[in-house]
Design an enzyme around this catalytic site. Structure first.
Site, mmCIF file in Angstrom:
data_model
loop_
_atom_site.group_PDB
_atom_site.id
_atom_site.type_symbol
_atom_site.label_atom_id
_atom_site.label_comp_id
_atom_site.label_asym_id
_atom_site.label_seq_id
_atom_site.Cartn_x
_atom_site.Cartn_y
_atom_site.Cartn_z
ATOM 1 N N SER A 19 0.923 -1.117 0.081
ATOM 2 C CA SER A 19 0.017 0.010 -0.090
ATOM 3 C C SER A 19 0.874 1.279 -0.071
ATOM 4 O O SER A 19 0.289 2.342 -0.172
ATOM 5 C CB SER A 19 -1.119 0.050 1.429
ATOM 6 O OG SER A 19 -0.335 -0.037 2.447
ATOM 7 N N LYS A 57 -6.193 3.773 8.778
ATOM 8 C CA LYS A 57 -5.504 4.511 8.304
ATOM 9 C C LYS A 57 -5.885 6.089 8.189
ATOM 10 O O LYS A 57 -5.261 7.037 8.451
ATOM 11 C CB LYS A 57 -4.923 4.007 6.740
ATOM 12 C CG LYS A 57 -4.371 2.974 6.786
ATOM 13 C CD LYS A 57 -4.181 2.550 5.236
ATOM 14 C CE LYS A 57 -3.137 1.106 5.270
ATOM 15 N NZ LYS A 57 -3.159 0.641 3.666
#
Length: 826
Positions: free
Chosen positions: A711, A754
């Site tokens: 990611s 996140k």
């Protein structure tokens, strides 16, 4: 030698797939047509799988393989001897030169018989040793040129002493064997030749084929006798120990029988004298407990059987305590005891809101679960598994569910469990055996329908003791756990009424078959506002009670709580927050106990003195104010976190240097990001020669922490683009997403955690993959309002949103900006 008589009898040799027995019945074998004559120095070889023939020994053979049958028939037809040769590789059906030993025994065929079942049998006598010089081709059997080896026996006083010692040790070995044949010692006395004596004893010893082959290959008679003496000495030691153990065992059995008779007489005497009522009272008490336990039919039958054994067993017996403990476990388990279950949805909602702040979706799912249980109490409800970072309230949610249902609550910690017996229990044959954790928790709960919290399911680990996660499959399967069988109990116990709730930090680390049996409910981290509410409602009150302070003696302002959250903790849960609040309360309690103050109001200015300097600073603006630095978002087992990507360009030859403890996947993402930048040099205004004359160093700070995952691909691409174009990355922006070599931005996981990490770090703009738009609803409302979202489909979208305006001047291959020169020079 073995302590069995059979080891001293003449051995059978295995040629083929079976071991032959001596055959006296049957007809003479049908002899194959003669084959071309062999050279004078050649012989037909019959390979054996696991036995050695010595000179002077008569032994039966069974010929099983077509090649050996042809060889045996040809030798019998032509009246020629055969060579018996041990295979070095017993598994080979057609052995080659590398699979055969090179020393064997020449033997003559004394008899050839074919049995009614079609098998071929020989009786052969060993004559003398031979050595294989060359294997011959062109025959339907195994043939070889050989060199015959004779025994050169030169009489000497030393050899005579060796022979005498060998005879004495052999007689000693025979004397230690029970029921040894009398003719065995006589046969050894009749052998005058030292060579034949050594071969005879080696043949009857219980040693491996390899050891016998070693003796066969020893041509020097004195050395051969020494090897036989060494093997014989080991066999004698084994026979001595075996005889000693047998005598001790016999004495022990005789002593036990005598003790049993005496104890039985003592019991009868005590009965006549009216003594021993205590033991009878214990038996009567156990019998009554079995009747009241309302066990299953199989368990009751087993319990009564063990009780009858206990009645006949003396109290001093070691097994008496084991049986008594087993019966105690059986009678104390809640076979039929059920807690009265009352489910009131409104009351359950009140309890959940009282115990936990926020978590609306989690509470909604729990209430739906309870509603189904209320409408269908006998149905097989799914097993819930709460997954989330530490400190978000997973275990306390299970306690609230138990309160709402009116059931008892039990907790079983699975962290670090690596033994299957911790779940299924130990078998009673082991000393100190106990049931597994499931049965122990049921005994402690005293009811058959408690709420069991299985904590830390992702921390299970397999070992040579077994896999505890595999044992949990039966426990958590509603179709199987009604007949759960603990190894210690040995009878089935119904777990279908138990409500199991699992917890874990990382769902991917739960074994897939186990995860498939549960409904995973993710619990996100808390926002700053939620943490403040939790602190005011629960944490401060709990710490005041723990330190003995009242609300008037210690007051912590909301600004102080916000500073503690922002500057002294960085977590998804509230565990460290409570610890810091506790530290504040401890300092206030100390000052009150010393008489300095009667009460204290803690504000922001007081925190530095109590907790020290701030542990966490907002460094986003400082870290992203230069080209080559980008802010990414990462997911960890403890929640989300921000991740900085730093790039520097130094003179070199085009190498990519990666530091910061990056995993394989993250290294590949960095390589893909660099390749994507190189593919877009013309679009970005980068001179191609820059890559040939420079090394690129990509570093991810916090180098002591391992990092992995795809990611960070977008952040790496933006950092590299920023480095080569001189365009800085916005200091209020963070990004996450995987990239492909076509420039596509691919979806990632952990969006909710996140985004919460970005909010905690002061980020105002979050860039997410377009294909993660479906996760937008999972983000808390307060986090949605705190940041602006940019959705990316390609890296072009990322560059447009993240990079500052391009400079007019395009860099040449050797031109660097002042900022880049400072980065390159370190």
């Amino acid at each position: 030698m073995n302590d069995q008589e059979q080891s001293l009898k003449t051995e059978s040799l295995q040629i083929g797939d079976e071991t032959a027995q001596s055959k006296t019945e049957g007809e003479p074998a049908e002899i194959a047509p003669p084959h071309p004559d062999l050279p004078d120095d050649a012989v037909i070889v019959l390979p054996t799988r696991n036995a050695v023939l010595f000179p002077g020994v008569v032994a039966p053979l069974m010929v099983g393989r077509p090649q050996t049958v042809a060889g045996a028939q040809a030798a019998a037809q032509n009246g020629k001897p055969i060579g018996i040769l041990l295979q070095s590789d017993p598994a080979a059906d057609i052995p080659g030169p590398d699979q055969l030993n090179h020393v064997g025994t020449i033997a003559e065929i004394m008899r050839y018989v074919t049995s009614p079942d079609g098998s071929h049998h020989l009786v052969v006598r060993g004559m003398h040793r031979f050595k294989v010089c060359e294997l011959l081709d062109g025959y339907p059997f195994l043939a070889a040129r050989i060199e015959e080896i004779g025994d050169s026996e030169t009489f000497s006083t030393e050899l005579a002493a060796h022979v005498h010692q060998l005879r004495e040790r052999a007689r000693e070995a025979v004397s230690l064997l029970p029921n040894a044949p009398e003719e065995l010692a006589g046969a050894m006395d009749q052998l005058e030749s030292p060579s034949m004596l050594a071969d005879f004893i080696a043949n009857v010893m219980d040693i491996s084929p390899a050891e016998k082959q070693d003796i066969l290959e020893t041509f020097d008679v004195s050395e051969r006798i020494d090897k036989v003496l060494r093997e014989l000495a080991q066999q004698i030691e084994v026979l001595r120990l075996s005889k000693q153990i047998g005598e001790q065992t016999q004495e022990s059995l005789s002593g036990r029988q005598r003790e049993h008779i005496l104890r039985e007489q003592l019991r009868q005497i005590q009965k006549e004298l009216g003594e021993g009522e205590e033991g009878e009272a214990e038996i009567a008490e156990l019998r009554e407990a079995i009747d009241k336990a309302e066990m299953s039919e199989e368990a009751e039958t087993q319990a009564k059987k063990e009780l009858r054994r206990l009645e006949r067993m003396p109290e001093a017996s070691a097994e008496h305590g084991m049986v008594r403990t087993y019966l105690d476990w059986l009678t104390e388990l809640p076979w039929s005891k059920l807690s009265e279950e009352t489910i009131d949805i409104a009351e359950a909602r009140r309890i959940l809101d009282e115990d936990h702040y926020g978590l609306p979706k989690v509470k909604q799912r729990i209430l739906e679960y309870l509603a189904v249980r209320k409408l269908n109490p006998d149905g097989k409800s799914p097993i819930l598994c709460f997954v989330g970072p530490p400190g978000v309230g997973k275990t306390s949610l299970g306690q609230s569910i138990a309160r709402a249902m009116g059931r008892k609550f039990g907790r079983i910690s699975l962290g670090g469990v690596h033994d299957e017996a911790e779940i299924r229990g130990h078998r009673r044959t082991y000393v100190g055996a106990l049931p597994g954790n499931i049965v122990q928790a049921l005994r402690k709960a005293e009811t058959r329908n408690p709420v069991f919290m299985l904590d830390e399911m992702d921390k299970l680990s397999a070992s040579f003791h077994g896999d505890p996660s595999a044992a949990l499959l039966e426990v958590l399967d509603p179709a199987q756990n009604s007949t759960f069988r603990d190894n210690y109990l040995g009878v089935p116990f119904d777990l279908s009424k138990v409500m199991f709730i699992g917890t874990a930090n990382v769902p991917d680390q739960i074994p897939a078959p186990l995860r498939d049996r549960m409904e995973v409910i993710e619990i996100p981290g808390y926002t700053e506002e939620e943490k403040i509410e939790i602190a005011k409602r629960y944490l401060v009150k709990r710490q005041l009670e723990a330190t003995g302070l009242s609300d008037e003696q210690c007051q912590i302002t909301e600004d102080a709580l916000r500073t503690i959250i922002d500057g002294y903790t960085r977590e998804a849960g509230v565990r460290n927050l409570e610890r810091e609040i506790g530290a504040v309360c401890h300092r206030v309690a100390m000052r009150i106990a010393e008489g300095e103050v009667t009460g204290m109001r803690v504000d922001v200015d007081d925190l530095h003195e109590i907790l020290g300097a701030r542990k966490f600073d907002n460094e986003v603006a400082m870290r992203t104010s230069v080209p080559g630095v980008a802010t990414g978002l990462a997911w960890t087992p403890t929640g989300g976190d921000i991740l900085f990507i730093e790039c520097a360009k130094v003179p070199g030859k085009g190498r990519l240097i990666l530091t910061g403890q990056l995993g394989d996947v993250m290294k590949e993402s960095a390589q893909a990001a660099l390749s994507l930048v190189k593919a877009r040099t013309s679009l970005l205004g980068i001179h191609q020669n820059v890559f040939d004359t420079s090394d690129i160093h990509l570093h991810v700070p916090a180098g002591a922490i391992p990092k992995d995952g795809p990611s960070a691909g977008v952040a790496m691409f933006i950092a590299l683009t920023s480095l080569f174009t001189g365009r800085t990355v916005r200091n209020d922006l963070a990004m996450t997403g995987e990239i492909s070599l076509r420039g596509l931005v691919l979806p990632i996981g952990g969006v909710k955690n996140k985004v919460l990490a970005a909010v905690r770090a002061g980020i105002t703009t979050v860039m997410l993959p377009e294909r993660n738009r479906k996760d937008y609803e999972d983000i808390p409302e307060s986090a949605r309002e705190a940041v602006r979202f940019v959705w990316m489909s390609t890296v072009d979208d990322a560059m447009a949103a993240a990079l500052s305006s391009p400079e007019v001047h395009v860099q040449g291959p050797n031109e660097l900006s002042d900022v880049q020169r400072r980065l390159a020079s370190g």
